[in-house]
Design an enzyme around this catalytic site. Sequence first.
Site: not given
Length: 687
Positions: A297, A326-328, A421
Amino acid sequence: MEEGPLDFDILSYISDHTGFYGTIKNSPADFVVTEIDVTGELVTKVYTKVTKELQTQCRNEQNSKKAKLCPNAAETKIKDTADEASSGISGAVVETVDIVFEDQEQASCEEDQYSVFNTLLSLDIQETLFNIASKVRSAFESNVSKGEECELSLGLFPDKTVRASLHSAVRQTFPFLLTFTRSTEVLIKPNLDYQELSLLTSVEEADKFFTFLDAKVENSRFTFLPDVCKEHRTSVHHFISKKFGKLVEAKSFSEKGTDGLQKVCITVRFRERKGSSGKRHRSEENADIFTAFTLEKENLETLEAVSFLASSLGVLPSDFSYAGIKDKKAVTYQSVVVKKVTPERLHEAEGLLEKKGMKISNVHPTNQHIRLGQLSGNHFTIIVRDVRCHICDESGDLKERVDEAVHNIKNKGFINYYGPQRFGKGQNMQSHKIGLALLKEEMTNAIKLFFTPEEGDDPVNKAKKYFFQTEDIKGTLPLMPAYKVRERMLLRALNRYGMSDEGCVRGWLSIPHSMRVFYIHAYCSKVWNEASSYRMATYGSKVVEGDLVFRKQDLNKTTLLSDRVHIVTCEEEEQEVYSIQQVVLPMPGHSIRYPTNQVGQWYKDALISDGLHSCNFRVGTLQLNIPGCYRHIIKYPQNLIYEPTVQINEKVSEQTTSQKRALKLSFTLDSSCYATICLREMMKCNY
């Protein structure tokens, strides 16, 4: 603690080097995260060797209605032997019952069970489990009871599916052990019912019966060895009826053996489930189908990606499982498992997913969900742009600053804070504030915090602004984008039940449990961050009296997991028995211990200031139970590689360009560690 946005500027550092300035995440491609599975392999590579034969085998297992962990241990048959007629001596059955397996299938079943152990249990817990199993087996074979007081904790497992897998793996491997759950803790003890049956039949036959019983394979049967003693058969019948009568039924059948003698066998089968005519039966066609895949993603939150996947595939977000969030603003690769969706159906949705910045690969059948934390770490490849000395150190040598920072991070590590985050990046709506409101059972306030708008005129913020200003739930629903599944689920529930406390409770219950508990975990993470900063500022890297450390479990003792947390004594401080790498601090919860030094008092004061002096970290109305956990204060990056001379040309105008330095970093972190926190310590910058 309750007021104001989350401020990382107030948190301590462990090293005193100067650091340097740079920007990260200029674009998602500058921050690449690849999950590492429990075997230590990158998820982008781990399934490349899956064969078509293995995929077919897994698919056949999924479509069967057999046990998850031991799908082929179904029918049991009597072993035909020449001396079968002599088995009734003194009412004791001396022959064994063979469960019919194909060799390859049996090996696969055993491998699945040990895979569960390797995934869920630490090595010392596994060693203790096998040691206790050996002792219990020996005691039962010699007719010596081990007593119910002999218990072993296998650990805390909040996920119900994970607990079920562990229960089944233990019982299939060690049928003479009983597993049970206390809150979210899985424990074992000797199975006294097993011992009672082994005295009536034999240890081998008891093994087979309890394996059959735990597998719960529909339409399967278990047949005991022929028995010529009526009194003995009656005892076996009474045992089965008394202990398991609601689950199974037993009948005696007479048949002639090869020697012409009439023999009687006891056959056990599971009772038929009586369905209510007024209830709609759940379709089981796809109920046991699990499909695993690697999700790539870009510029998407994990929860947002899952919500979009669920919407596209026509299933619920709760049908998805993953090892971590997970990170954006990054390109991320992670393992995901979805229930009730076939690989073929998942492939059909690929085109739709790519439009949303998602790709899937390594699609293959599997037999169970993945659990949060079921990974060994993450590998990061990061580009830091516009690298230069800090304003206060403009005359310094940049290469020296970078070399010094990398040297310190390798040798001293970093304080293992939860990254930004974890809390959300908005200044108005932050996850920890929602979590605090939920813990205080201020349901209406939690809803308002959830819908607090940020700056900007994107569709999501427009919908939130409208709701915040008007509380017109029905009017907000069409404004909220379809991919915002959580928001829309909440709005639909509020539209039905209203904005009263009860209505807001119904609203929160409309979203999956993992999403509800996320907000409380965010609050607990904030407390942990500030406690760790206070601990390092107060005591530094020295281990002091009252600190908490994990000690290795004694393999000869059956201690609970919580008992492994040791409070450092005055003598141990003087003798420097422990290092800072062994020190842990608790995430608040109802089953943890706090330090007995000044840090423990800090926790108490912090919770009181947030109005949680009487909080037991259970919110019954929302089905939330927070036991707490422990987290190491210091962590280290592994395999850290850096290239400090990468040059990036940036166009300033039509005629001129400027050269800016960039730094390429590559390293691996343990699970639940944040790369932004590692960079914060290295560069002395907050992100």
